[in-house]
Write an enzyme that holds these catalytic residues in place. Structure first.
Site, PDB file in Angstrom:
ATOM      1  CD  GLU A 483      -3.145  -0.786   2.101  1.00 49.01           C
ATOM      2  OE1 GLU A 483      -3.913   0.126   2.000  1.00 49.01           O
ATOM      3  OE2 GLU A 483      -3.611  -1.825   2.863  1.00 49.01           O
ATOM      4  CD  GLU A 758      -3.333  -1.709   9.287  1.00 51.46           C
ATOM      5  OE1 GLU A 758      -2.603  -2.693   9.010  1.00 51.46           O
ATOM      6  OE2 GLU A 758      -4.305  -1.260   8.592  1.00 51.46           O
TER       7      GLU A 758
END
Ligand code: BGC
Length: 963
Positions: A483, A758
């Site tokens: 990403e 995260e």
């Protein structure tokens, strides 16, 4: 428990006074937003900022005298007197600069005491400002796949050494320029990632000293980097941009007689893919074969083999834009802390810190031998854990030229890692042969925090590392897996923290330009990723993500006083709220469309992170209010009276509908998650003081029922501490902040995290890696709380743009005895903090020259001060409720407030009835009124007895102690 000691990023503590300067003196003068000391501006009329250092108390600027020397107009000098205190982002007070124009700017200030300061001087040079300035064309590698890396070069002859030489250069991809064998500049992955369809950034370099009379060679390494990368999920990645990687360069030599010689990319350039750079990808990594390297390739004696005329492409100069932010650079080097052999026999290097960049190796071995470097953030069962990297292979390979010792570092990729697996190293690996080179957008560190809790301090440091790691050309979600994208929501929730930790005005102003461009392409809808990388990222209208368009400019205005940026972003802010309004119903509530909600609420199912406790329509409607409110305020600042009234009216409509629909008159909310309450309290959706107090009590109740574990996702996490403290619920706030059991802010720190994760449980309490593939160990969103550590805990908050007025209002929390924030504000070093000493708390503050502070002390008393050092001591008594312990009939909510008793219950249950013990693991989800006895219904009677006995013992012990 203690996390590894790692080097703090090489930044001086901001509040340390700079070396003795005559008092007063203007310092930190700059034109534009960049802070890295280069003279290149990105505008013909750059804003000017400076500050005055002085020991004079309560100093304020009465006027500034700003002078310009037009170096290219015969040295003419002009000056203006600017009355008043403005010194931050001051509009350029002279005629606009022309392309290439060089000036010297000088600023001196006069205080309200009449004393004139020493002046500061800087050189400023304009870039190529007009499309017509460009004669260069794009050049690409001949006969090569579009994403192949390689080299490009040209020869030129200079009649004499020039008096001045400037290189204007950029690429669709990444480049490194060499002139006569010497590397030009120190940028990494230049020109960085922007919305390439609309905007490619041009760098300027002073290369006067590198050009020589006679034959010269200008060459560049070229790789596809972000331009040719493939983006997408589930193995369905495709390119975001069409066409081959390309280079654009224009070298301008000014000779002593005033003539200009231009060497530009175009016909006459040659390219090669036969050289050492064999393959390269942001996600894949880089392969370099030194047996193919001609070290003289960018000099007059470079070999001709393998080179052919470069492909030439047309340039649309409208896409070119001068770089106005600090570039990515190598900002720090980290040495290994350990080299071990994994269970499978691999050599694993531990750098002791999750970081972002790449590894430089020093190696000696046989020609043609290949060394392989693999990267990962964590180990699993002693081996590199790479599953979470998904399709980002993150592998670098170096093939040795042989003979002498060789040094290599990849030039067109980066990785997120702490561990390095070194395969096929020739001989034994000396730890000194591998160095982690940290790469980051080179923003200046501005904020530091210390407290009586080393764990809390380490959390702060982890957030700094995650900021560095994810501020790499653009603000990204994560720096390691496939990403590394500019997710708008991540930055939106983190922007306040970012602006506290680093001087990110220029960096984010650049990204906001891309946001506005992508938004314009997308009919006003702000994509969830900027720059857009795949078709899907422009599809939905997503609250909290798209709201980056309004929140980030406002935050930069609030922290850096950047009114110029606010004006520039205003059309984007306005277009976004119009899109939001089109989603809303007649009452101004936004209840439809695909939403990401309170993303990664720990109570959401692991594979459905959108499904947290807060209903997505509450997030959407609350953000609609927030954005309308910010646009109304912005319109007010910019003097757009009609807009200000219209958006204030619309904000009020949404606010009323929100409270009518979602808030009960007695202070409960539909959708009972902490995020719901936090939004209502912090965004100003609920104004009635009694109702706010009731909501605050209920929020504290929910936090307590959760066992003081975190219960918020991306949206609620930055707000919950503010919400609790605004409602006077500091006891619950302290317990929540200092909680070390999962999920919490400090749990990762206690198990050795060196960056922000995260997921709250990226590493599960049993030490294994969360099995979900969306698990990064370097995602800054949950670190947003550090903004509150500065503003709320230490008590250093902006009360007027750029901290011209500061609010010193610290919060004394049980469990801490001190907290302190130091910030380099646009007016200079500021600090605030407190130290608890028995029944007294001492608050100290430093207010920079030109600023003032409103002070609210922990006992409620107030003060108002000017610049200088201040200190106050007031009485203080702890807020901690007395533990009420009554054995098995203790109210569960009281048990949560009694950590000692709760731990005891857990320990006893763990030995007598492990099944029951687990019920106490995920937080105690019981309403007040339910007792320990009811919670242990059907437990093994022996366990019940044992718990009862243990608690009775504790009660007895305490009453004994009381006597
Ligand atoms: C990213 C996030 C992002 C989210 C939204 C994730 O894959 O890493 O941080 O905001 O998707 O869908």
């Amino acid at each position: 428990m203690p996390s590894p000691t790692v080097p703090s990023l090489a930044v001086p503590s901001p509040a340390v006074p700079s070396p003795a300067v005559p008092s007063p003196a203007v310092v930190d003068l700059r034109a534009g937003r960049r802070r890295d000391g280069v003279p290149w501006t990105d505008s013909p009329a750059p804003v000017l900022s400076w500050r005055t250092e002085t020991a004079a108390p309560s100093w304020d600027q009465a006027s500034a005298s700003v002078a310009v020397t037009w170096l290219d107009r015969g040295g003419a000098r002009e000056s203006v007197e600017l009355a008043g205190p403005d010194s931050v982002c001051v509009p350029w007070p002279f005629a606009p600069l022309r392309s290439r124009e060089r000036v010297e700017v000088e600023v001196a200030t006069t205080g309200t005491d009449g004393v004139v300061s020493a002046a500061a001087r800087i050189g400023v040079e304009a870039p190529l400002l007009d499309g017509g300035d460009w004669t260069a064309s794009w050049v690409s590698l001949p006969d090569a796949p579009e994403d192949a890396p390689g080299q490009l070069r040209t020869r030129f002859s200079a009649a004499a050494a020039p008096v001045r030489a400037r290189l204007y250069v950029t690429a669709l991809g990444s480049y490194e320029v060499e002139l006569n064998g010497v590397r030009v500049g120190d940028e990494v992955l230049a020109p960085g990632w922007t919305s390439y369809r609309d905007r490619v950034l041009v760098q300027t370099h002073d290369v006067t000293d590198l050009v020589r009379p006679g034959t010269n060679v200008l060459g560049a390494w070229l790789a596809g980097a972000w331009f040719t990368e493939r983006y997408g999920f589930f193995g369905r990645a495709t390119r975001a941009y069409a066409g081959p990687a390309a280079l654009l360069a224009q070298l301008e030599l000014t000779h002593a007689d005033g003539t200009r010689q231009v060497v530009a990319t175009g016909p006459g350039w040659e390219g090669s893919i036969a050289g050492p750079l064999r393959s390269s990808g942001i996600y894949a990594g880089e392969e370099f074969d030194a047996t193919r390297h001609d070290p003289a390739w960018s000099t007059a004696s470079g070999a001709a083999d393998g080179w052919a005329p470069a492909a030439v492409g047309d340039l649309d100069p409208a896409v070119l834009s001068p770089a106005g932010a600090e570039p990515v650079r190598r900002v720090l080097e980290v040495a290994p802390v350990a080299v071990t052999t994994s269970p499978s026999g691999a050599t694993v290097v531990d750098f002791g810190q999750v970081l972002v960049g790449r590894v430089r190796i020093r190696v000696r071995g046989p020609r043609g031998h290949t060394v392989t470097l693999r990267h990962a953030e964590v180990l699993e069962d002693g081996e590199l854990a790479t599953r979470q990297l998904r399709y980002a292979w993150s592998v670098d390979r170096y093939t040795l030229a042989g003979g002498e010792q060789e040094t290599w570092e990849p030039r067109s990729t980066f990785h997120g890692f702490r561990y390095l697996q070194v395969d096929d190293w020739p001989g034994a690996l000396d730890p000194a042969d591998v160095t982690a080179v940290v790469c980051s957008s080179d923003t200046r560190r501005t904020g530091s925090f210390t407290s009586s809790s080393p764990v809390l301090d380490r959390l702060h440091e982890n957030v700094v590392w995650s900021t560095r790691g994810n501020f790499l050309s653009i603000p990204t979600d994560c720096p390691q897996r496939d990403e590394r994208l500019g997710w708008t929501g991540d930055l939106q929730v983190f922007s306040g923290a970012a602006a506290t930790l680093v001087d990110c005005d220029a960096f984010l102003a650049s990204w906001l330009t891309d946001l506005a461009l992508e938004q314009r392409r997308n009919g006003g809808v702000v994509p969830i990723i900027v720059p857009t990388a795949m078709a899907e990222d422009s599809e939905g209208v997503v609250a909290a993500w798209g709201d980056a368009a309004t929140v980030v400019p406002w935050t930069l205005y609030e922290r850096f006083g950047d009114r110029d940026l606010l004006a520039r972003q205003y059309p984007s802010m306005r277009a976004w709220v119009e899109v939001e309004l089109a989603q809303a119903d007649d009452d101004g509530l936004w209840t439809r469309g695909y939403q990401l909600g309170d993303w990664l609420d720990p109570r959401a199912p692991a594979d459905r992170p959108r499904e947290g406790r807060t209903h997505p329509s509450l997030v959407a409607s609350a953000y609609l209010f927030r954005s309308l409110d910010l646009v109304a305020r912005t319109a007010g600042v910019l003097g757009h009276g009609e807009d200000a009234a219209r958006y204030a009216g619309l904000a009020e409509r949404t606010r009323r509908s929100f409270t009518d629909t979602y808030v009960t008159p007695r202070g409960r909310m539909v959708s009972e998650g902490p995020t719901t309450y936090a939004m209502a309290l912090v965004f100003g959706l609920v104004r009635d003081p009694d109702l706010r107090a009731a909501l605050g009590r209920r929020l504290a109740g929910i936090v307590r029922e959760d066992g003081y574990r975190i219960g918020t996702g991306f949206v609620g996490t930055p707000l919950v501490m503010d919400a609790l403290c605004a409602a006077g619920q500091t006891h619950a706030a302290g317990r929540l902040l200092l909680q070390t059991e999962a999920p919490s802010w400090l749990y990762p720190v206690t198990v050795g995290a060196t960056t922000v994760w995260e997921r709250w449980d990226a590493l599960l309490p049993d030490g294994s890696v969360n099995p979900h593939e969306m698990t990064s160990f370097n995602h800054y969103a949950f670190g947003a709380v550090v903004d509150w550590l500065h503003r709320g805990l230490a008590g250093l908050a902006p009360a007027a743009p750029a901290y011209r007025r500061i609010r010193v209002a610290p919060t004394v929390l049980d469990g801490l005895t001190s907290a302190r924030s130091e910030l380099l504000t646009p007016y200079g070093p500021a600090s605030a903090g407190w130290v608890l000493d028995g029944g007294r708390v001492t608050v100290t503050a430093v207010v920079p020259p030109g600023a003032t502070a409103e002070v609210v002390l922990p006992d409620g008393s107030t003060d108002d001060v000017g610049s200088g050092e201040h200190s106050w001591t007031v009485p203080w008594s702890p807020q901690r409720p007395e533990p009420v312990l009554a054995g098995l009939d203790t109210d569960l909510a009281d048990l949560v407030d009694d950590p000692e008793a709760l731990t005891l219950v857990r320990e006893v249950l763990a030995t007598h009835d492990p099944g029951r013990a687990r019920a106490f693991d995920g937080g105690l989800r019981y309403e007040a009124g339910s007792t320990l006895r009811t919670a242990l219904l059907f437990a093994d009677p022996a366990a019940l007895d044992a718990v009862g006995e243990a608690l009775t013992g504790l009660v007895r012990e305490r009453s004994g102690m009381a006597r």
